[in-house]
Each structure stands twice: as structure tokens, then as C-alpha cells.
Design an enzyme around this catalytic site. Structure first.
Site, mmCIF file in Angstrom:
data_model
loop_
_atom_site.group_PDB
_atom_site.id
_atom_site.type_symbol
_atom_site.label_atom_id
_atom_site.label_comp_id
_atom_site.label_asym_id
_atom_site.label_seq_id
_atom_site.Cartn_x
_atom_site.Cartn_y
_atom_site.Cartn_z
ATOM 1 N N ASN A 81 -9.909 -0.931 0.521
ATOM 2 C CA ASN A 81 -8.706 -0.573 0.369
ATOM 3 C C ASN A 81 -8.064 -1.245 -0.857
ATOM 4 O OD1 ASN A 81 -5.734 -1.070 0.853
ATOM 5 N ND2 ASN A 81 -5.956 -1.961 2.852
ATOM 6 N N CYS A 128 0.810 -1.351 0.196
ATOM 7 C CA CYS A 128 0.107 0.202 0.057
ATOM 8 C C CYS A 128 0.791 1.360 0.099
ATOM 9 C CB CYS A 128 -0.873 0.088 1.131
ATOM 10 S SG CYS A 128 -1.877 -1.731 1.349
ATOM 11 N N HIS A 140 -3.668 6.999 3.101
ATOM 12 C CA HIS A 140 -3.697 5.602 2.689
ATOM 13 C C HIS A 140 -5.279 5.275 3.132
ATOM 14 C CE1 HIS A 140 -3.898 1.418 1.524
ATOM 15 N NE2 HIS A 140 -3.604 1.008 2.641
#
Ligand code: ACO
Length: 329
Positions: free
Chosen positions: A286, A116, A256
Site C-alpha cells: 500500500n 489513499c 486502490h
């Protein structure tokens, strides 16, 4: 970075697949419910790639838009970096597949693996190449099809992930604008908290690895949560220090998008008001490397930054890794 050639973002694009998987769809697949998912994560729905779409297809759609907004074509690119943990295949790289599709003849192309945090790692890499004078224009893409490595019988993980891609063109910008600092880091000792064990050279794919579900994401959610809360704070403070700024200089915070509670803890630590924080985890969940660019590009499309605004991006992920950047838009 102050005396170097100013480098920033000169084009943006994003893409999410059409199909939407809602929390109520997931209620029919595993023992979960909308209330649990929303209260623990902030996620309401996520986009899922069609069976014939791979990561390079998502990346291509985002890339075309980013090139268009930069007024460029593939032939203007010197470098293509795709941050992903779900490449189309082990090799060739997803970046090479894109290089061909975009007609970026001769451009250097490689994938970057930092989960990520990959997009911020990619921005730092492209910026360094351009500042050194080696290249002029780079395409940096965060793209992932996490649905392909998610076990849809595991309620601990399957509610968390989605698919998407965000792309930016990185190049020279006017004096005073562009990237002011990066803070990248890793804690490899925490690698086993978030990983895929099977399918690599340690544990090659076999009937046994498939049977034991070793080709799916494993995550120790509580430990990753603690790591995330810690590094979102420390990386943000460190990157601001490197840029010679403080939290009051931040006009837009682009974290994020893993879990709204992690974002809220960073907001509180930095005393940032809601209107300065980009949150779209409710729509996309996500999306790993795509998460920060999807948030950044969406904010740009909504007119949330104007020239000269200070944008702070920060992410964390498997590795374990983190990456933060300060950008004057
Ligand atoms: N629906 C209902 N109940 C569930 C679900 C679900 N989908 N998932 C787990 N539960 C249960 C658990 O089994 C547990 O039950 P138990 O107490 O009987 O064992 C209970 O809910 C509570 O579980 P916790 O783990 O305490 O829940 P928590 O509040 O920690 O939230 C979560 C879990 C959302 C995973 C959180 O820990 C988190 O967000 N962690 C970070 C994840 C992350 O950011 N990952 C990013 C990296 S991804 C990448 O790099 C690709």
C-alpha cells in the site's frame, strides 16, 4: 460533465525507489511470516526510499516521465497538485518544491490531503480547474513515503506499506474521451480509525510524543477493512450511475492497492473478471496516494488500455475518505 470541455490524461509516469523489502526481510524484524502476509493481504514485497530520498524526490522522477510522455516541459504547466500524507515538511508544500525543480515558473502549486483517496481527489480538482477554463495543463501526482511514518516494530502495520509515486498530466482531450464522472466523499467521524496523532497543532512533537510513538501510523485494521469493502462497492456503483454507465461498460478497474481481499470483494460485487482488474499490491504494497497512479501507469505501460476504453479508478483511505472516477482513455 457532458457539455463541458473534455478533460483527460495526456501523459503518465511512475517511480518506485530501488530498495526492495521482502516478506522474508520483515520476518527478521517482527514476529510475522510470508504465509500470513500473503494470505491476509496479497503483499510479497514493497519498495523503500533511500535515506536521502524524500517524497518530492519520488514525485520528481514520476513527474519528469509524465511530462516527457505528454511532450511537455515544466514551463507548460499551469497547476501542480501533489496528493500526499508524507510531505517533505509541513511547509513549503511538496508541490512548491516540485514547481521549482520542474521549472514550472508561475504555476499554481499545492498539496492535497486525502490519504489513499488523494490522487482521485487531485484528478477531480485539476479537471474542474481545466473545465472552467482557468487553467489548461495540470500535473497531478500521488506520492508517499509511508516508510517514514511506519513503526517497524509493529507487525500490525509495518508489513502493509511501501513508497512510490505516480504522475499524470491532465489536459484537454478529443471530444468523447476524458473524465465522465467523479464521486468523492468522506466520513470524518471515522478519522480516529486511521491516523497519526502527534506532530500537528493538537499534539505538537515533543520528547513524549516520540516516546509514545505518536508520530507513526495508527490503524484499526478490521474497521478500516469493513469501511473499505463497503465504500469500494458503493462509490463504484455511484460513479457509474453519474456517468450514465453500468458495470458491463468497464474495460479496466483500477482500485486502490491496499489489500487483495478488499479488491476481490469489489470484483465479486461488480462481477468483474480478473483480466479487467489491475492488481500490483504484491510488488508495491500500500503506497497510499501513489497506489492508484502506480497501478494506472503500470497498466498503461503494459498496454492494457486502448483509446476509447472505460477505466474506473476507486480508492479509500484515512479521513476517512473515498474517491472514484470514470475515465474514457
Ligand atoms: N504477522 C502475523 N500475525 C499478525 C500480523 C503479522 N504481520 N499482523 C497482525 N497479526 C495477528 C494479529 O495480532 C491477530 O492476532 P490475535 O488474533 O492473536 O490478536 C491476527 O493476526 C489476526 O488479525 P486480524 O486483525 O483479524 O487480521 P485481518 O484478517 O483483519 O487482517 C489487515 C489484518 C491485513 C490489517 C486487514 O484488517 C486490512 O487489510 N485492513 C485494511 C487496511 C487498509 O486497507 N488500510 C488502508 C488505509 S492506509 C492509509 O490510508 C495510509
Amino acid at each position: 460533465m457532458n457539455n463541458l470541455r473534455p478533460v483527460g490524461i495526456i501523459g503518465t509516469g511512475k517511480y518506485v525507489p530501488e530498495k526492495i523489502l521482502t516478506n522474508s526481510d520483515l520476518e527478521k524484524m517482527v514476529d510475522t511470516n510470508d504465509e500470513w502476509i500473503v494470505s491476509r493481504t496479497g503483499i510479497k514485497e514493497r519498495h523503500i526510499a533511500a535515506p536521502d530520498q524524500a517524497t518530492s524526490d519520488l514525485a520528481y522522477e514520476a513527474a519528469i516521465k509524465a511530462l516527457e510522455s505528454a511532450g511537455m516541459t515544466g514551463s507548460d504547466l499551469d497547476l501542480i497538485i501533489v496528493a500526499t500524507i508524507t510531505p517533505d515538511s509541513s511547509f513549503p508544500s511538496t508541490a512548491c518544491i516540485l514547481q521549482d525543480k520542474l521549472g514550472a515558473k508561475g504555476a499554481a502549486a499545492f498539496d492535497l490531503s486525502a490519504a489513499c483517496s488523494g490522487f482521485v481527489y487531485g484528478l477531480a480538482t485539476a479537471t474542474s480547474f481545466i473545465q472552467s477554463g482557468m487553467y489548461n495543463n495540470a500535473l497531478v501526482i500521488g506520492a508517499d513515503c509511508l516508510s517514514r511514518i511506519t513503526d517497524y516494530t509493529d507487525r500490525n502495520t509495518c508489513v502493509l506499506f511501501g513508497d512510490g509515486a505516480g504522475a499524470v498530466v491532465v489536459g484537454e482531450v478529443p471530444e468523447g474521451r476524458g473524465f465522465k464522472a467523479f464521486d468523492l466523499g468522506a466520513e470524518g467521524a471515522g478519522g480516529s480509525l486511521l491516523n497519526i496523532e502527534g506532530g500537528g497543532s493538537r499534539l505538537p512533537a515533543s520528547a513524549e510524543t516520540i516516546e509514545n510513538k505518536k508520530h507513526y501510523i495508527y490503524m484499526n485494521g478490521r474497521e478500516v477493512f469493513k469501511f473499505a469493502v463497503r465504500v469500494m462497492g458503493t462509490a463504484t456503483i455511484e460513479v457509474l450511475r453519474k456517468a450514465g454507465m453500468d458495470r458491463t461498460d468497464v474495460d479496466l478497474f483500477v482500485p486502490h492497492q491496499a489489500n487483495v481481499r478488499i479488491i476481490q470483494s469489489a470484483m465479486q460485487r461488480l462481477e468483474l473478471p480478473e483480466e479487467k482488474v489491475v492488481v500490483n499490491v504484491d510488488k508495491y504494497a500500500n503506497t497510499s496516494a501513489a497506489s492508484i497512479p502506480l497501478a494506472l501507469v503500470e497498466a498503461a505501460e503494459e498496454g492494457r488500455m486502448k483509446a476509447g476504453d472505460t477505466v474506473l479508478m476507486v480508492g479509500f483511505g484515512g479521513g476517512l475518505t473515498w474517491g472514484a472516477s470514470v475515465l474514457v482513455w
